[in-house]
Design an enzyme around this catalytic site. Structure first.
Site, short mmCIF file in Angstrom:
data_model
loop_
_atom_site.label_atom_id
_atom_site.label_comp_id
_atom_site.label_asym_id
_atom_site.label_seq_id
_atom_site.Cartn_x
_atom_site.Cartn_y
_atom_site.Cartn_z
N HIS A 148 -3.63 -4.45 7.89
CA HIS A 148 -3.72 -3.29 8.77
C HIS A 148 -2.83 -3.49 10.00
CE1 HIS A 148 -5.64 0.60 9.50
NE2 HIS A 148 -5.20 0.38 10.71
N ARG B 204 -6.88 12.89 0.81
CA ARG B 204 -5.79 13.36 1.69
C ARG B 204 -4.43 12.77 1.30
NH1 ARG B 204 -7.29 10.28 7.27
NH2 ARG B 204 -9.25 11.33 6.90
N ASN C 186 0.85 -1.19 0.00
CA ASN C 186 0.00 0.00 0.00
C ASN C 186 0.90 1.25 0.00
OD1 ASN C 186 -1.41 2.27 1.12
ND2 ASN C 186 -3.07 0.90 1.70
N HIS D 298 -5.59 3.69 -1.67
CA HIS D 298 -6.91 4.08 -1.17
C HIS D 298 -7.21 5.50 -1.63
CE1 HIS D 298 -9.64 4.42 2.68
NE2 HIS D 298 -10.28 4.74 1.57
N ARG E 157 3.92 18.81 1.27
CA ARG E 157 4.54 19.99 0.68
C ARG E 157 3.94 20.39 -0.67
NH1 ARG E 157 9.73 21.73 2.61
NH2 ARG E 157 9.34 21.77 4.82
N THR F 20 -6.99 6.71 10.05
CA THR F 20 -6.82 5.61 9.10
C THR F 20 -8.11 4.80 9.16
OG1 THR F 20 -5.49 3.68 8.54
CG2 THR F 20 -5.64 4.22 10.87
N THR F 21 -8.17 3.69 8.41
CA THR F 21 -9.41 2.91 8.40
C THR F 21 -9.56 2.19 9.74
OG1 THR F 21 -8.98 2.61 6.06
CG2 THR F 21 -10.76 1.32 7.00
N GLU G 44 -8.66 0.65 -3.02
CA GLU G 44 -9.50 0.69 -1.83
C GLU G 44 -10.46 1.86 -1.97
OE1 GLU G 44 -7.16 0.94 1.68
OE2 GLU G 44 -6.21 -0.99 1.34
N ASP H 45 -0.10 4.48 -0.07
CA ASP H 45 -0.80 5.72 0.33
C ASP H 45 0.13 6.73 0.99
OD1 ASP H 45 -3.12 4.52 -0.50
OD2 ASP H 45 -3.92 4.17 1.52
N HIS H 46 1.01 6.21 1.87
CA HIS H 46 1.75 7.17 2.69
C HIS H 46 2.96 7.79 1.99
CE1 HIS H 46 -1.18 6.78 5.67
NE2 HIS H 46 -1.04 5.46 5.71
N ARG I 32 -9.26 8.19 -1.00
CA ARG I 32 -10.23 8.62 0.01
C ARG I 32 -11.09 9.73 -0.53
NH1 ARG I 32 -8.80 6.74 5.47
NH2 ARG I 32 -10.51 8.08 6.13
N GLY J 293 1.06 -1.32 4.40
CA GLY J 293 1.46 0.01 3.93
C GLY J 293 2.29 0.79 4.91
N GLU K 79 -11.18 -9.21 3.15
CA GLU K 79 -9.90 -8.89 3.79
C GLU K 79 -10.19 -8.66 5.27
OE1 GLU K 79 -7.28 -6.06 1.86
OE2 GLU K 79 -6.42 -5.49 3.81
#
Ligand code: PXP
Length: 242
Positions: A193, A52, A10, A46, A21, A103-104, A73, A12-13, A48, A215, A154
């Protein structure tokens, strides 16, 4: 029983850091390409509702630029359904989403939302998208997944990851029992997760689980060792568990 355990990375981050930035760096698509080279079997992102981290443009680029299957996701909304139907990723994992959460948090109440989810699962499946429901490991939620004709569930491993001692052992057993129940009913179980180098092995050792989606820890660890080393180490631990 599934022998080969797939790793979905994952990303996302990577987008979270980029968005801190504005601008283009670090690029989540570059991270996806590196993760693939390091042994990832799939990429998870994901989109969202508040965008974000991952953006619509990231999804466009992931679809166009990566060779690995994309697991999108998404919340169970008309907007996300339209996006998924337009892109037709390999898989779509339906997750609960609250704007105020970090988070989820917790699984989807598939049982409580059967009416909303039924047409969504059907439309995605008809479009050739493999639907997964991100649920707590519980019989009630698996029963809903069976009725919704979801090919994949999942299991949310947050409770397992964030508890200690006896509570963790009990949660692991719940995940293992639910994985067996899912397979018995023709559903492929995945999990994810809060998984880290320290807690992944017991989950990876559950023989029915076919895929882990990981992730935050991998991206965090990449700050110290690089993404390649971080993904490779996770892959090694998962293989060791089988
Ligand atoms: N699977 C699902 C469905 C998720 O929503 C998340 C978190 O975005 C993960 C797996 C990965 O969790 P983590 O980032 O804690 O590894």
């Amino acid at each position: 029983m599934t022998r080969k355990l797939r790793l979905g990375v994952n990303i996302d981050h990577v987008a979270t850091i980029r968005n801190a930035r504005g601008g283009d760096h670090p690029d989540p698509v570059r991270a996806a390409i590196l993760a693939a080279e390091a042994g990832a079997d799939g990429i998870t992102a994901h989109l969202r509702e508040d965008r974000r981290h991952i953006t619509d443009r990231d999804i466009d680029r992931l679809m166009a630029e990566i060779d690995l299957p994309l697991n999108l996701e998404m919340a169970a909304t008309e907007e996300m359904l339209a996006i998924a139907l337009r892109h037709r990723p390999h898989a779509a994992c339906i997750v609960p989403e609250r704007r105020e959460e970090r988070t989820t948090e917790g699984g989807l109440d598939a049982d409580g939302h059967r009416e909303t989810l039924a047409p969504m699962v059907a439309r995605l499946s008809d479009a050739g998208v493999r639907v997964s429901l991100f649920i707590e490991p519980s019989e009630r939620q698996i029963d809903a997944a069976i009725h919704l004709n979801a090919p994949v569930v999942e299991f949310h491993t947050g409770r397992y990851a964030h508890r200690g001692g006896e509570a963790r052992t009990e949660e692991l057993k719940r995940i293992a029992d639910c994985a067996a129940l899912a397979v018995k009913n023709g559903i492929e179980p995945h999990a994810g997760h809060g998984l880290t180098f320290d807690n992944v092995i017991p989950v990876a050792a559950i023989p029915q689980i076919a895929e882990l989606n990981i992730g935050h820890f991998l991206i965090g660890e990449a700050i110290f060792t690089g993404l390649d080393a971080s993904v490779r180490r996770m892959r090694e631990l998962m293989d060791q568990a089988r």
